[in-house]
Design a protein around this motif. Sequence first.
Motif, PDB file in Angstrom:
ATOM      1  N   SER A 245       0.850  -1.193   0.000  1.00  6.64           N
ATOM      2  CA  SER A 245       0.000   0.000   0.000  1.00  6.64           C
ATOM      3  C   SER A 245       0.889   1.247   0.000  1.00  6.64           C
ATOM      4  O   SER A 245       0.549   2.261  -0.598  1.00  6.64           O
ATOM      5  CB  SER A 245      -0.938   0.011   1.203  1.00  6.64           C
ATOM      6  N   THR A 246       2.031   1.146   0.660  1.00  7.69           N
ATOM      7  CA  THR A 246       3.030   2.205   0.670  1.00  7.69           C
ATOM      8  C   THR A 246       4.337   1.617   1.173  1.00  7.69           C
ATOM      9  O   THR A 246       4.364   0.531   1.735  1.00  7.69           O
ATOM     10  CB  THR A 246       2.602   3.398   1.563  1.00  7.69           C
ATOM     11  N   VAL A 247       5.423   2.323   0.960  1.00  7.16           N
ATOM     12  CA  VAL A 247       6.725   1.933   1.493  1.00  7.16           C
ATOM     13  C   VAL A 247       6.873   2.583   2.866  1.00  7.16           C
ATOM     14  O   VAL A 247       6.646   3.778   3.010  1.00  7.16           O
ATOM     15  CB  VAL A 247       7.861   2.390   0.549  1.00  7.16           C
ATOM     16  N   ARG A 248       7.270   1.804   3.862  1.00  7.87           N
ATOM     17  CA  ARG A 248       7.446   2.346   5.213  1.00  7.87           C
ATOM     18  C   ARG A 248       8.924   2.422   5.621  1.00  7.87           C
ATOM     19  O   ARG A 248       9.273   3.103   6.571  1.00  7.87           O
ATOM     20  CB  ARG A 248       6.677   1.503   6.221  1.00  7.87           C
ATOM     21  N   SER A 249       9.797   1.706   4.903  1.00  4.17           N
ATOM     22  CA  SER A 249      11.248   1.808   5.122  1.00  4.17           C
ATOM     23  C   SER A 249      11.943   1.341   3.856  1.00  4.17           C
ATOM     24  O   SER A 249      11.374   0.593   3.060  1.00  4.17           O
ATOM     25  CB  SER A 249      11.699   0.986   6.344  1.00  4.17           C
TER      26      SER A 249
ATOM     27  N   ASP B  41      20.401   3.960   4.642  1.00  2.00           N
ATOM     28  CA  ASP B  41      19.192   3.390   5.229  1.00  2.00           C
ATOM     29  C   ASP B  41      18.182   4.480   5.584  1.00  2.00           C
ATOM     30  O   ASP B  41      18.549   5.541   6.101  1.00  2.00           O
ATOM     31  CB  ASP B  41      19.538   2.630   6.519  1.00  2.00           C
ATOM     32  N   TYR B  42      16.919   4.175   5.359  1.00  3.64           N
ATOM     33  CA  TYR B  42      15.794   5.033   5.700  1.00  3.64           C
ATOM     34  C   TYR B  42      14.809   4.154   6.485  1.00  3.64           C
ATOM     35  O   TYR B  42      13.899   3.568   5.902  1.00  3.64           O
ATOM     36  CB  TYR B  42      15.158   5.611   4.432  1.00  3.64           C
ATOM     37  N   PRO B  43      15.003   4.040   7.811  1.00  2.00           N
ATOM     38  CA  PRO B  43      14.223   3.089   8.600  1.00  2.00           C
ATOM     39  C   PRO B  43      12.754   3.454   8.797  1.00  2.00           C
ATOM     40  O   PRO B  43      11.951   2.585   9.160  1.00  2.00           O
ATOM     41  CB  PRO B  43      14.951   3.063   9.949  1.00  2.00           C
ATOM     42  N   CYS B  44      12.388   4.694   8.577  1.00  6.70           N
ATOM     43  CA  CYS B  44      10.997   5.118   8.751  1.00  6.70           C
ATOM     44  C   CYS B  44      10.775   6.384   7.928  1.00  6.70           C
ATOM     45  O   CYS B  44      11.717   6.988   7.424  1.00  6.70           O
ATOM     46  CB  CYS B  44      10.673   5.357  10.222  1.00  6.70           C
ATOM     47  N   TRP B  45       9.521   6.788   7.813  1.00  9.77           N
ATOM     48  CA  TRP B  45       9.203   7.927   6.945  1.00  9.77           C
ATOM     49  C   TRP B  45       9.878   9.219   7.383  1.00  9.77           C
ATOM     50  O   TRP B  45      10.206  10.061   6.549  1.00  9.77           O
ATOM     51  CB  TRP B  45       7.693   8.104   6.809  1.00  9.77           C
ATOM     52  N   GLU B  46      10.141   9.395   8.676  1.00  6.65           N
ATOM     53  CA  GLU B  46      10.815  10.621   9.125  1.00  6.65           C
ATOM     54  C   GLU B  46      12.209  10.747   8.527  1.00  6.65           C
ATOM     55  O   GLU B  46      12.710  11.849   8.347  1.00  6.65           O
ATOM     56  CB  GLU B  46      10.920  10.665  10.658  1.00  6.65           C
ATOM     57  N   ALA B  47      12.826   9.619   8.211  1.00  8.83           N
ATOM     58  CA  ALA B  47      14.186   9.629   7.655  1.00  8.83           C
ATOM     59  C   ALA B  47      14.232  10.265   6.273  1.00  8.83           C
ATOM     60  O   ALA B  47      15.232  10.856   5.890  1.00  8.83           O
ATOM     61  CB  ALA B  47      14.750   8.207   7.602  1.00  8.83           C
ATOM     62  N   TRP B  48      13.146  10.147   5.503  1.00  4.86           N
ATOM     63  CA  TRP B  48      13.167  10.782   4.180  1.00  4.86           C
ATOM     64  C   TRP B  48      12.332  12.045   4.119  1.00  4.86           C
ATOM     65  O   TRP B  48      12.490  12.839   3.206  1.00  4.86           O
ATOM     66  CB  TRP B  48      12.778   9.813   3.062  1.00  4.86           C
ATOM     67  N   SER B  49      11.456  12.301   5.072  1.00  4.78           N
ATOM     68  CA  SER B  49      10.639  13.512   4.984  1.00  4.78           C
ATOM     69  C   SER B  49      10.728  14.401   6.220  1.00  4.78           C
ATOM     70  O   SER B  49      10.032  15.405   6.285  1.00  4.78           O
ATOM     71  CB  SER B  49       9.172  13.158   4.732  1.00  4.78           C
ATOM     72  N   GLY B  50      11.603  14.091   7.147  1.00  9.46           N
ATOM     73  CA  GLY B  50      11.669  14.823   8.403  1.00  9.46           C
ATOM     74  C   GLY B  50      11.972  16.298   8.270  1.00  9.46           C
ATOM     75  O   GLY B  50      11.533  17.103   9.089  1.00  9.46           O
ATOM     76  N   SER B  51      12.702  16.711   7.231  1.00  4.88           N
ATOM     77  CA  SER B  51      13.042  18.127   7.090  1.00  4.88           C
ATOM     78  C   SER B  51      12.167  18.835   6.066  1.00  4.88           C
ATOM     79  O   SER B  51      12.397  19.971   5.734  1.00  4.88           O
ATOM     80  CB  SER B  51      14.518  18.267   6.687  1.00  4.88           C
TER      81      SER B  51
ATOM     82  N   ALA C 155       8.586  20.497   4.474  1.00 10.39           N
ATOM     83  CA  ALA C 155       7.651  21.481   5.007  1.00 10.39           C
ATOM     84  C   ALA C 155       6.459  20.809   5.701  1.00 10.39           C
ATOM     85  O   ALA C 155       5.868  21.369   6.581  1.00 10.39           O
ATOM     86  CB  ALA C 155       7.164  22.389   3.887  1.00 10.39           C
ATOM     87  N   TYR C 156       6.104  19.631   5.262  1.00  8.08           N
ATOM     88  CA  TYR C 156       5.094  18.872   5.994  1.00  8.08           C
ATOM     89  C   TYR C 156       5.505  17.410   5.951  1.00  8.08           C
ATOM     90  O   TYR C 156       6.201  16.969   5.055  1.00  8.08           O
ATOM     91  CB  TYR C 156       3.694  19.098   5.428  1.00  8.08           C
ATOM     92  N   HIS C 157       5.076  16.681   6.943  1.00  5.31           N
ATOM     93  CA  HIS C 157       5.483  15.278   7.045  1.00  5.31           C
ATOM     94  C   HIS C 157       4.641  14.411   6.125  1.00  5.31           C
ATOM     95  O   HIS C 157       3.428  14.474   6.131  1.00  5.31           O
ATOM     96  CB  HIS C 157       5.349  14.793   8.487  1.00  5.31           C
ATOM     97  N   VAL C 158       5.320  13.606   5.350  1.00  4.47           N
ATOM     98  CA  VAL C 158       4.664  12.714   4.418  1.00  4.47           C
ATOM     99  C   VAL C 158       4.954  11.291   4.871  1.00  4.47           C
ATOM    100  O   VAL C 158       6.095  10.858   4.863  1.00  4.47           O
ATOM    101  CB  VAL C 158       5.194  12.942   2.987  1.00  4.47           C
ATOM    102  N   GLU C 159       3.899  10.597   5.274  1.00  3.61           N
ATOM    103  CA  GLU C 159       4.061   9.254   5.810  1.00  3.61           C
ATOM    104  C   GLU C 159       3.962   8.186   4.736  1.00  3.61           C
ATOM    105  O   GLU C 159       3.838   7.014   5.051  1.00  3.61           O
ATOM    106  CB  GLU C 159       3.016   9.000   6.900  1.00  3.61           C
ATOM    107  N   ARG C 160       4.021   8.580   3.501  1.00  3.09           N
ATOM    108  CA  ARG C 160       3.894   7.584   2.451  1.00  3.09           C
ATOM    109  C   ARG C 160       4.869   7.849   1.305  1.00  3.09           C
ATOM    110  O   ARG C 160       5.282   8.982   1.052  1.00  3.09           O
ATOM    111  CB  ARG C 160       2.475   7.558   1.916  1.00  3.09           C
ATOM    112  N   MET C 161       5.231   6.770   0.644  1.00  7.71           N
ATOM    113  CA  MET C 161       5.983   6.833  -0.607  1.00  7.71           C
ATOM    114  C   MET C 161       5.404   5.733  -1.481  1.00  7.71           C
ATOM    115  O   MET C 161       5.502   4.553  -1.150  1.00  7.71           O
ATOM    116  CB  MET C 161       7.479   6.630  -0.372  1.00  7.71           C
TER     117      MET C 161
END
Length: 196
Positions: free
Chosen positions: A42-46, A73-83, A85-91
């Motif tokens: 449904s989405t990538v989580r890591s 490594d990108y263990p969770c969504w914060e690793a790729w979207s943490g900086s 403008a808004y947090h994206v919990e999906r890829m």
Amino acid sequence: MTHRCKRSSGLWKIVVWDEPFFQGKKHEFTTDCYSTPEHGFSTVRSCRIESGAWAGFEHCGFQGQQFVLERGDYPCWEAWSGSNAYHVERMCSFRPITCADHGRSRLMLFEQENFQGKRAEMSDDCPSLPALGWGSSTVGSFLVRSGAWVCSQYPGYRGFQYLLESDSPAGEYKHVREWGSHAQTGQVQSIRRVQQ
């Protein structure tokens, strides 16, 4: 003249999981993934980037917020979207960045759309355009001579990311709408080369 990249110019490998911290269903990709649901996610989580640089997207079809994923490594969504403008919990889609050439990247930026107004040329990373002397908080257009670049909304590579590539139609980005489906503003205050 803009340097054109060939699709076969490198090797790319991304491993994705449907759960954070490299848990759950796993799949490896070496080419574009237009839609993770088509592969049972449904989405990538890591994810782990084993080779090459990749562009990740919030929605299927390479749409929505963009994320530049370089080796590591990108263990969770914060690793790729943490900086961002808004947090994206999906890829939900991703593709290789075939033009990344960190050592030979060149970019021209212009104050106004259609390559008009004040301009500057870059061949190195710039954590703050204002500190470099760029008088505006916005950029109107870009011409990517070679390589791939990440433009960020704020200094220090923070905020929305816009991926600019020399193999995108002639490396020409004449106005904000061509920076990506999520581009709403010409605000760019830091720029860096994509690491391959």
